[in-house]
Design a protein around this motif. Structure first.
Motif, mmCIF file in Angstrom:
data_model
loop_
_atom_site.group_PDB
_atom_site.id
_atom_site.type_symbol
_atom_site.label_atom_id
_atom_site.label_comp_id
_atom_site.label_asym_id
_atom_site.label_seq_id
_atom_site.Cartn_x
_atom_site.Cartn_y
_atom_site.Cartn_z
ATOM 1 N N PHE A 85 0.830 -1.200 0.000
ATOM 2 C CA PHE A 85 0.000 0.000 0.000
ATOM 3 C C PHE A 85 0.871 1.259 0.000
ATOM 4 C CE2 PHE A 85 -2.235 3.412 2.219
ATOM 5 C CZ PHE A 85 -3.375 3.529 1.435
ATOM 6 N N THR A 86 1.919 1.255 0.830
ATOM 7 C CA THR A 86 2.819 2.409 0.895
ATOM 8 C C THR A 86 3.464 2.665 -0.467
ATOM 9 O OG1 THR A 86 3.277 1.909 3.213
ATOM 10 C CG2 THR A 86 4.815 3.379 2.090
ATOM 11 N N VAL A 87 3.944 1.619 -1.108
ATOM 12 C CA VAL A 87 4.562 1.764 -2.430
ATOM 13 C C VAL A 87 3.523 2.257 -3.441
ATOM 14 C CG1 VAL A 87 5.675 0.520 -4.339
ATOM 15 C CG2 VAL A 87 6.375 0.070 -1.982
ATOM 16 N N LYS A 88 2.296 1.751 -3.348
ATOM 17 C CA LYS A 88 1.230 2.201 -4.247
ATOM 18 C C LYS A 88 0.994 3.701 -4.095
ATOM 19 C CE LYS A 88 -3.640 1.505 -5.383
ATOM 20 N NZ LYS A 88 -4.853 0.728 -5.148
ATOM 21 N N MET A 89 0.958 4.191 -2.859
ATOM 22 C CA MET A 89 0.733 5.622 -2.635
ATOM 23 C C MET A 89 1.897 6.452 -3.189
ATOM 24 S SD MET A 89 -2.246 5.897 -1.380
ATOM 25 C CE MET A 89 -2.715 4.426 -2.296
ATOM 26 N N LEU A 90 3.114 5.971 -3.022
ATOM 27 C CA LEU A 90 4.273 6.675 -3.586
ATOM 28 C C LEU A 90 4.207 6.699 -5.108
ATOM 29 C CD1 LEU A 90 7.083 5.317 -1.231
ATOM 30 C CD2 LEU A 90 6.140 7.630 -1.263
ATOM 31 N N LEU A 91 3.808 5.593 -5.698
ATOM 32 C CA LEU A 91 3.665 5.532 -7.150
ATOM 33 C C LEU A 91 2.570 6.472 -7.650
ATOM 34 C CD1 LEU A 91 4.088 1.690 -7.667
ATOM 35 C CD2 LEU A 91 5.584 3.471 -8.614
ATOM 36 N N LEU A 92 1.489 6.612 -6.876
ATOM 37 C CA LEU A 92 0.433 7.559 -7.260
ATOM 38 C C LEU A 92 0.955 8.991 -7.270
ATOM 39 C CD1 LEU A 92 -2.656 6.048 -5.432
ATOM 40 C CD2 LEU A 92 -2.318 6.250 -7.897
ATOM 41 N N MET A 93 1.808 9.315 -6.298
ATOM 42 C CA MET A 93 2.413 10.651 -6.297
ATOM 43 C C MET A 93 3.337 10.827 -7.504
ATOM 44 S SD MET A 93 3.104 11.608 -2.306
ATOM 45 C CE MET A 93 3.711 10.041 -1.726
ATOM 46 N N LEU A 94 4.080 9.785 -7.831
ATOM 47 C CA LEU A 94 4.948 9.829 -9.007
ATOM 48 C C LEU A 94 4.124 9.985 -10.283
ATOM 49 C CD1 LEU A 94 7.859 9.608 -10.030
ATOM 50 C CD2 LEU A 94 7.568 7.120 -10.074
ATOM 51 N N ILE A 125 4.141 3.274 -14.669
ATOM 52 C CA ILE A 125 3.764 3.619 -13.290
ATOM 53 C C ILE A 125 2.382 3.057 -12.969
ATOM 54 C CG2 ILE A 125 3.155 5.517 -11.726
ATOM 55 C CD1 ILE A 125 5.323 7.195 -13.236
ATOM 56 N N TRP A 126 1.410 3.226 -13.883
ATOM 57 C CA TRP A 126 0.059 2.744 -13.602
ATOM 58 C C TRP A 126 -0.004 1.221 -13.521
ATOM 59 C CZ3 TRP A 126 -3.254 5.400 -11.173
ATOM 60 C CH2 TRP A 126 -3.258 6.791 -11.292
ATOM 61 N N VAL A 127 0.799 0.519 -14.312
ATOM 62 C CA VAL A 127 0.859 -0.945 -14.199
ATOM 63 C C VAL A 127 1.404 -1.324 -12.822
ATOM 64 C CG1 VAL A 127 2.048 -3.006 -15.063
ATOM 65 C CG2 VAL A 127 0.966 -1.421 -16.667
ATOM 66 N N LEU A 128 2.413 -0.597 -12.363
ATOM 67 C CA LEU A 128 2.960 -0.865 -11.029
ATOM 68 C C LEU A 128 1.960 -0.523 -9.924
ATOM 69 C CD1 LEU A 128 6.625 0.363 -11.558
ATOM 70 C CD2 LEU A 128 5.831 -2.011 -11.315
ATOM 71 N N VAL A 129 1.179 0.542 -10.114
ATOM 72 C CA VAL A 129 0.132 0.888 -9.140
ATOM 73 C C VAL A 129 -0.868 -0.259 -9.022
ATOM 74 C CG1 VAL A 129 -1.880 2.395 -8.746
ATOM 75 C CG2 VAL A 129 0.333 3.405 -9.346
ATOM 76 N N VAL A 130 -1.312 -0.768 -10.154
ATOM 77 C CA VAL A 130 -2.270 -1.886 -10.147
ATOM 78 C C VAL A 130 -1.631 -3.124 -9.509
ATOM 79 C CG1 VAL A 130 -3.568 -3.478 -11.622
ATOM 80 C CG2 VAL A 130 -3.605 -1.021 -12.098
ATOM 81 N N CYS A 132 0.786 -3.261 -7.251
ATOM 82 C CA CYS A 132 0.844 -3.058 -5.795
ATOM 83 C C CYS A 132 -0.541 -3.188 -5.178
ATOM 84 C CB CYS A 132 1.438 -1.686 -5.474
ATOM 85 S SG CYS A 132 3.219 -1.608 -5.736
ATOM 86 N N GLY A 133 -1.561 -2.681 -5.876
ATOM 87 C CA GLY A 133 -2.928 -2.800 -5.376
ATOM 88 C C GLY A 133 -3.341 -4.245 -5.182
ATOM 89 N N ARG A 134 -2.948 -5.092 -6.102
ATOM 90 C CA ARG A 134 -3.287 -6.520 -5.965
ATOM 91 C C ARG A 134 -2.483 -7.167 -4.846
ATOM 92 N NH1 ARG A 134 -7.086 -7.779 -5.705
ATOM 93 N NH2 ARG A 134 -6.587 -9.959 -5.901
ATOM 94 N N TRP A 135 -1.238 -6.758 -4.658
ATOM 95 C CA TRP A 135 -0.380 -7.354 -3.640
ATOM 96 C C TRP A 135 -0.775 -6.957 -2.228
ATOM 97 C CZ3 TRP A 135 5.241 -6.731 -5.912
ATOM 98 C CH2 TRP A 135 5.400 -7.638 -6.945
ATOM 99 N N ILE A 136 -1.566 -5.908 -2.077
ATOM 100 C CA ILE A 136 -1.963 -5.466 -0.736
ATOM 101 C C ILE A 136 -2.576 -6.608 0.065
ATOM 102 C CG2 ILE A 136 -3.622 -4.014 0.518
ATOM 103 C CD1 ILE A 136 -3.034 -1.824 -1.606
ATOM 104 N N ALA A 137 -3.384 -7.412 -0.577
ATOM 105 C CA ALA A 137 -4.075 -8.496 0.122
ATOM 106 C C ALA A 137 -3.130 -9.636 0.542
ATOM 107 C CB ALA A 137 -5.182 -9.068 -0.769
ATOM 108 N N TYR A 138 -1.939 -9.663 -0.043
ATOM 109 C CA TYR A 138 -1.053 -10.796 0.195
ATOM 110 C C TYR A 138 0.185 -10.466 1.025
ATOM 111 C CZ TYR A 138 -4.119 -12.470 -3.398
ATOM 112 O OH TYR A 138 -5.238 -12.810 -4.107
ATOM 113 N N LEU A 139 0.355 -9.210 1.376
ATOM 114 C CA LEU A 139 1.522 -8.829 2.191
ATOM 115 C C LEU A 139 1.097 -8.415 3.580
ATOM 116 C CD1 LEU A 139 3.712 -6.819 -0.328
ATOM 117 C CD2 LEU A 139 3.973 -9.175 0.390
#
Length: 139
Positions: A85-94, A125-130, A132-139
């Protein structure tokens, strides 16, 4: 209120549906515009295509952001401790910075190599956001 939303039998899953549809609208329209900037569909003028794609991408972003904020509110503490989630938020800022640079330099008018590079970076960046979004449930 937010815990009730997370516990509701169909409200939270519907938020996920809105989130996925928003992501699809956003990415689909950005990729379509990117393909045009890379030379595919050269018969389509860039400006009219951008006038169609960018508002739809914006609507998709708003859908994903609004539903994402509501989903976040149901489990904020848990999400803040999640690395994906943290990485996803950083990627959204990027992504926001990249979009500001793209539009600030008037890339749709210049249509140069830097414009193509910024669009490619946006898609990555958007592929990485997606992802990370999927990985949230598994980390």
């Amino acid at each position: 209120m937010w815990q009730a939303l997370g516990a509701h039998p169909w409200a939270y899953p519907m938020l996920e549906v809105v989130h996925v549809i928003g992501i699809g609208l956003l990415m689909g329209n950005l990729i379509l515009l990117e393909l045009r900037l890379w030379g595919l569909g050269a018969a389509l003028p860039v400006r009219p295509l951008a006038r169609l794609c960018l508002p739809l991408a914006g609507i998709g972003f708003l859908m994903a952001a609004a539903s994402g904020l509501m989903m976040f509110a149901t489990q904020a503490e848990e999400l803040l401790a999640n690395r994906a989630f943290t990485v996803k938020m950083l990627l959204l800022m990027l992504a926001a910075g990249n979009a500001a640079w793209f539009h600030g330099r008037r890339s749709l008018e210049l249509l140069d190599g830097r414009a193509r590079g910024l669009m490619l970076l946006s898609t990555l960046i958007w592929v990485l956001v997606v992802t990370c979004g999927r990985w949230i449930a598994y980390l």
